[in-house]
Design an enzyme around this catalytic site. Structure first.
Site, PDB file in Angstrom:
ATOM      1  CG  HIS A 232      58.695 -16.775 -22.551  1.00 13.37           C
ATOM      2  ND1 HIS A 232      57.768 -17.453 -23.300  1.00 13.37           N
ATOM      3  CD2 HIS A 232      59.787 -16.622 -23.355  1.00 13.37           C
ATOM      4  CE1 HIS A 232      58.275 -17.712 -24.482  1.00 13.37           C
ATOM      5  NE2 HIS A 232      59.504 -17.214 -24.547  1.00 13.37           N
TER       6      HIS A 232
ATOM      7  CB  SER B 296      61.743 -13.709 -35.010  1.00 15.88           C
ATOM      8  OG  SER B 296      61.939 -14.747 -34.077  1.00 15.88           O
TER       9      SER B 296
ATOM     10  NE  ARG C  21      64.851 -20.415 -25.141  1.00 18.97           N
ATOM     11  CZ  ARG C  21      64.212 -19.421 -25.756  1.00 18.97           C
ATOM     12  NH1 ARG C  21      64.380 -19.260 -27.066  1.00 18.97           N
ATOM     13  NH2 ARG C  21      63.422 -18.608 -25.095  1.00 18.97           N
TER      14      ARG C  21
ATOM     15  CG  ASP D  89      66.865 -12.828 -24.831  1.00 18.91           C
ATOM     16  OD1 ASP D  89      67.583 -13.366 -25.679  1.00 18.91           O
ATOM     17  OD2 ASP D  89      65.650 -12.591 -25.018  1.00 18.91           O
TER      18      ASP D  89
ATOM     19  CG  HIS E  18      61.275 -11.586 -30.236  1.00 18.89           C
ATOM     20  ND1 HIS E  18      61.493 -12.773 -29.581  1.00 18.89           N
ATOM     21  CD2 HIS E  18      61.138 -11.925 -31.557  1.00 18.89           C
ATOM     22  CE1 HIS E  18      61.487 -13.769 -30.459  1.00 18.89           C
ATOM     23  NE2 HIS E  18      61.279 -13.281 -31.667  1.00 18.89           N
TER      24      HIS E  18
HETATM   25  N1  CMX Z   1      59.619  -6.817 -15.876  1.00 17.43           N
HETATM   26  C1  CMX Z   1      58.607  -6.006 -15.487  1.00 17.43           C
HETATM   27  N2  CMX Z   1      57.317  -6.234 -15.795  1.00 17.43           N
HETATM   28  C2  CMX Z   1      57.044  -7.341 -16.493  1.00 17.43           C
HETATM   29  C3  CMX Z   1      58.031  -8.256 -16.888  1.00 17.43           C
HETATM   30  C4  CMX Z   1      59.373  -7.951 -16.572  1.00 17.43           C
HETATM   31  N3  CMX Z   1      60.384  -8.708 -16.965  1.00 17.43           N
HETATM   32  N4  CMX Z   1      57.441  -9.266 -17.555  1.00 17.43           N
HETATM   33  C5  CMX Z   1      56.127  -8.992 -17.594  1.00 17.43           C
HETATM   34  N5  CMX Z   1      55.879  -7.824 -16.948  1.00 17.43           N
HETATM   35  C6  CMX Z   1      54.609  -7.129 -16.830  1.00 17.43           C
HETATM   36  C7  CMX Z   1      54.095  -6.775 -18.227  1.00 17.43           C
HETATM   37  O1  CMX Z   1      54.760  -5.608 -18.726  1.00 17.43           O
HETATM   38  C8  CMX Z   1      52.628  -6.595 -17.954  1.00 17.43           C
HETATM   39  O2  CMX Z   1      52.447  -5.334 -17.318  1.00 17.43           O
HETATM   40  P1  CMX Z   1      51.160  -4.410 -17.659  1.00 17.43           P
HETATM   41  O3  CMX Z   1      49.975  -5.257 -17.347  1.00 17.43           O
HETATM   42  O4  CMX Z   1      51.354  -3.236 -16.768  1.00 17.43           O
HETATM   43  O5  CMX Z   1      51.259  -4.082 -19.119  1.00 17.43           O
HETATM   44  C9  CMX Z   1      52.345  -7.677 -16.910  1.00 17.43           C
HETATM   45  O6  CMX Z   1      53.623  -7.964 -16.299  1.00 17.43           O
HETATM   46  C10 CMX Z   1      51.768  -8.947 -17.492  1.00 17.43           C
HETATM   47  O7  CMX Z   1      52.635  -9.431 -18.515  1.00 17.43           O
HETATM   48  P2  CMX Z   1      52.751 -11.002 -18.800  1.00 17.43           P
HETATM   49  O8  CMX Z   1      51.400 -11.470 -19.232  1.00 17.43           O
HETATM   50  O9  CMX Z   1      53.407 -11.670 -17.665  1.00 17.43           O
HETATM   51  O10 CMX Z   1      53.781 -11.034 -19.996  1.00 17.43           O
HETATM   52  P3  CMX Z   1      53.511 -10.866 -21.561  1.00 17.43           P
HETATM   53  O11 CMX Z   1      53.140 -12.188 -22.140  1.00 17.43           O
HETATM   54  O12 CMX Z   1      52.566  -9.749 -21.840  1.00 17.43           O
HETATM   55  O13 CMX Z   1      54.934 -10.402 -22.080  1.00 17.43           O
HETATM   56  C11 CMX Z   1      57.293 -10.431 -22.243  1.00 17.43           C
HETATM   57  C12 CMX Z   1      56.017 -11.276 -22.167  1.00 17.43           C
HETATM   58  C13 CMX Z   1      58.448 -11.332 -22.593  1.00 17.43           C
HETATM   59  C14 CMX Z   1      57.136  -9.396 -23.357  1.00 17.43           C
HETATM   60  C15 CMX Z   1      57.508  -9.741 -20.879  1.00 17.43           C
HETATM   61  O14 CMX Z   1      57.684 -10.710 -19.870  1.00 17.43           O
HETATM   62  C16 CMX Z   1      58.684  -8.768 -20.877  1.00 17.43           C
HETATM   63  O15 CMX Z   1      58.499  -7.601 -21.268  1.00 17.43           O
HETATM   64  N6  CMX Z   1      59.909  -9.237 -20.472  1.00 17.43           N
HETATM   65  C17 CMX Z   1      61.094  -8.412 -20.526  1.00 17.43           C
HETATM   66  C18 CMX Z   1      61.647  -8.383 -21.939  1.00 17.43           C
HETATM   67  C19 CMX Z   1      62.266  -9.719 -22.329  1.00 17.43           C
HETATM   68  O16 CMX Z   1      63.055 -10.308 -21.607  1.00 17.43           O
HETATM   69  N7  CMX Z   1      61.928 -10.204 -23.539  1.00 17.43           N
HETATM   70  C20 CMX Z   1      62.563 -11.412 -24.093  1.00 17.43           C
HETATM   71  C21 CMX Z   1      61.628 -12.603 -24.192  1.00 17.43           C
HETATM   72  C22 CMX Z   1      62.333 -13.791 -24.797  1.00 17.43           C
HETATM   73  C23 CMX Z   1      62.642 -13.574 -26.254  1.00 17.43           C
HETATM   74  O17 CMX Z   1      61.702 -13.440 -27.064  1.00 17.43           O
HETATM   75  O18 CMX Z   1      63.826 -13.490 -26.615  1.00 17.43           O
END
Ligand code: CMX
Length: 444
Positions: free
Chosen positions: A318, A241, A327, A373, A271
């Site tokens: 994250h 964002s 947070r 979150d 996000h």
């Molecule tokens: N549950 C399951 N799998 C997860 C996970 C979770 N909470 N977090 C990461 N992973 C997975 C990814 O999907 C990825 O899988 P693939 O390789 O199969 O695609 C793998 O682990 C590696 O990911 P990463 O490098 O650890 O994480 P990223 O930097 O790519 O992504 C984020 C970060 C936040 C998008 C991810 O952790 C996620 O999807 N979390 C759940 C959604 C969430 O809570 N988002 C809010 C973030 C905070 C905000 O912005 O408000």
């Protein structure tokens, strides 16, 4: 000129001069190296932008102008007798880098009250939408409708000198922040309470009045709103964002359109929308398990089933953090103070014990810990704000504080149009072949 504006431009002019000489002397110094996995991998970690208002350390978490959340809780002014910082104080800190006095915060609160009038046509735009329109869609449309008020757009049209861009940007930032609680509360009341709106109470602070207009007249809830609006405000510049606001703003699109674009990014489930997804996940889990108080074993099974369906566990993981999000911890501390006995809060705390080892065991998740979150929804549910589709709007109102302060800085420093380079996979393959050929030649 108002005292905050004067302080801001004095500081920004000094920094602009400093940056000029810094770049003259060190402009060609290397600050980063980019590897191919970053090019394909969402540009993680690449240093490519200036963001003055906050910085995110993977282990320590967010620092607003160098201050942690516990430090801000000590240092920022509160309501008389209150424990939570006033978000007005955080905006002041982010904009000028100084902890404000109580008087300064009072002045800012009053400024925002004075600037808070929302033109009628914005409400008409909202009223024309089907009531089931997602609250974030309504929010984006209302902000876009408010763009008619942009001082920046008007002054640019009149032919403003570029050295003055910061001035109407500051005015837009202040006006937009002042108006957002009214707009956000209007969306809440039209969507869930048949349009039974509650007029503003101008005797209250910015977050307190927001709580009042939502219709939750509870002092603890208003304290929560002050904390919520403070901790969600900024998370350095690279998050989707903030970066969107920065990118769109760099085209000299006005602050309203830049912010509306950023809210589109916040509305993604990876996000900001994760806050609604977390509580949806918890409600569905309680429903599936047929209990409000599931055991840790039941939670673990449910988490495993979710993962086996190829879904993420919302609120965990994250892109930058590698520790529990401060947070999250700040909200946990609030819950420990005010609502120890809440069942839903207990579920959040049990998830905190159960989820990290499961995610760790997958061997690919870089951060198995909760993010901001994971906790917010349970606190809102406790105070009666159960309509989870609305949660990201709360995040958005808070995020305005950080991205608007940062946009003032971008304009005052004269940061240019952002335009990184993209490549095709064909280019990548040719690049690799060329490298290998060179290595072969030098090995022979
Ligand atoms: N549950 C399951 N799998 C997860 C996970 C979770 N909470 N977090 C990461 N992973 C997975 C990814 O999907 C990825 O899988 P693939 O390789 O199969 O695609 C793998 O682990 C590696 O990911 P990463 O490098 O650890 O994480 P990223 O930097 O790519 O992504 C984020 C970060 C936040 C998008 C991810 O952790 C996620 O999807 N979390 C759940 C959604 C969430 O809570 N988002 C809010 C973030 C905070 C905000 O912005 O408000």
């Amino acid at each position: 000129m108002d005292p905050l504006k004067q302080k801001f431009i004095d500081k920004a002019s000094a920094l602009k001069a400093e940056i000029k000489s810094l770049l003259r002397e060190h402009g060609s110094k290397k600050v980063d190296e980019v590897v191919l996995s970053q090019v394909f991998g969402g540009a993680r970690g690449i240093k490519m932008m200036i963001w003055e208002t906050s910085n995110l350390d993977p282990v320590k978490g967010i620092r607003f102008r160098g201050y942690s959340i516990p430090e801000l809780k000590e240092l920022l002014p509160t309501r008389p007798g209150g424990k939570e910082p006033l978000p007005e104080g955080l905006f002041w800190l982010m904009l000028v880098g100084e902890i404000p006095t109580e008087e300064e915060v009072k002045w800012l609160s009053q400024q925002w009250t004075n600037r808070s009038n929302v033109p009628e046509h914005v409400f008409r735009v909202l009223d024309s939408l089907p009531v089931e329109t997602h609250p974030m869609t309504q929010f984006v449309m209302a902000i876009s409708a408010l763009q008619t008020e942009s001082c920046f757009a008007r002054r640019y049209d009149e032919g403003i000198h570029k050295s003055e861009y910061w001035d109407p940007t500051y005015e837009d930032a202040m006006n937009l922040i002042a108006r957002l609680p009214r707009i956000a509360a209007y969306i809440y009341r039209r969507t869930y309470f048949n349009g039974d709106h509650i007029p503003p109470d101008i005797s209250q602070d910015w977050a307190g009045n927001f709580g009042h207009m939502l219709g939750i007249e509870n002092d603890e809830f208003k304290s929560l709103m002050r904390l919520y609006m403070t901790i969600h405000a900024d998370h350095e510049g690279g998050n989707a964002s903030a970066h969107t606001v920065h990118l769109v703003g760099s085209t000299l699109s006005d602050p309203y359109l830049s912010f509306a674009a950023g809210m589109g990014a916040l509305a993604g489930p990876l996000h900001g929308l994760a806050n609604q997804e977390v509580i949806k996940f918890i409600f569905r889990m309680l429903d599936a398990l047929g209990t409000e108080t599931p055991s840790k074993e039941q939670i673990a099974d449910y988490v495993q089933t979710t993962l086996s369906r190829g879904q993420v566990i919302p609120g965990y993981g994250h892109a930058v953090l590698r520790q529990p999000d401060p947070r999250f911890m700040a909200q946990k501390a609030f819950a420990e103070d005010y609502l120890q006995d809440s069942d839903i809060v207990q579920v959040v705390w049990n998830l905190f014990e159960v989820v990290p080892p499961i995610l760790q065991s997958l061997g690919k998740v870089k951060n198995p810990w909760p993010n901001v979150d994971a906790h917010s929804g349970a606190l809102l549910v406790h105070y009666g704000l159960k309509q989870y589709s609305y949660y990201t709007v709360l995040f958005g109102v808070s995020r305005a504080l950080g991205v608007m302060a940062a946009l003032c800085w971008s304009r005052a420093l004269g940061l240019p149009l952002e335009r990184p380079k993209s490549v095709t996979t064909k280019w990548v393959k040719e690049f690799i072949a060329e490298q290998e050929q060179k290595e072969g030649v030098s090995a022979n």
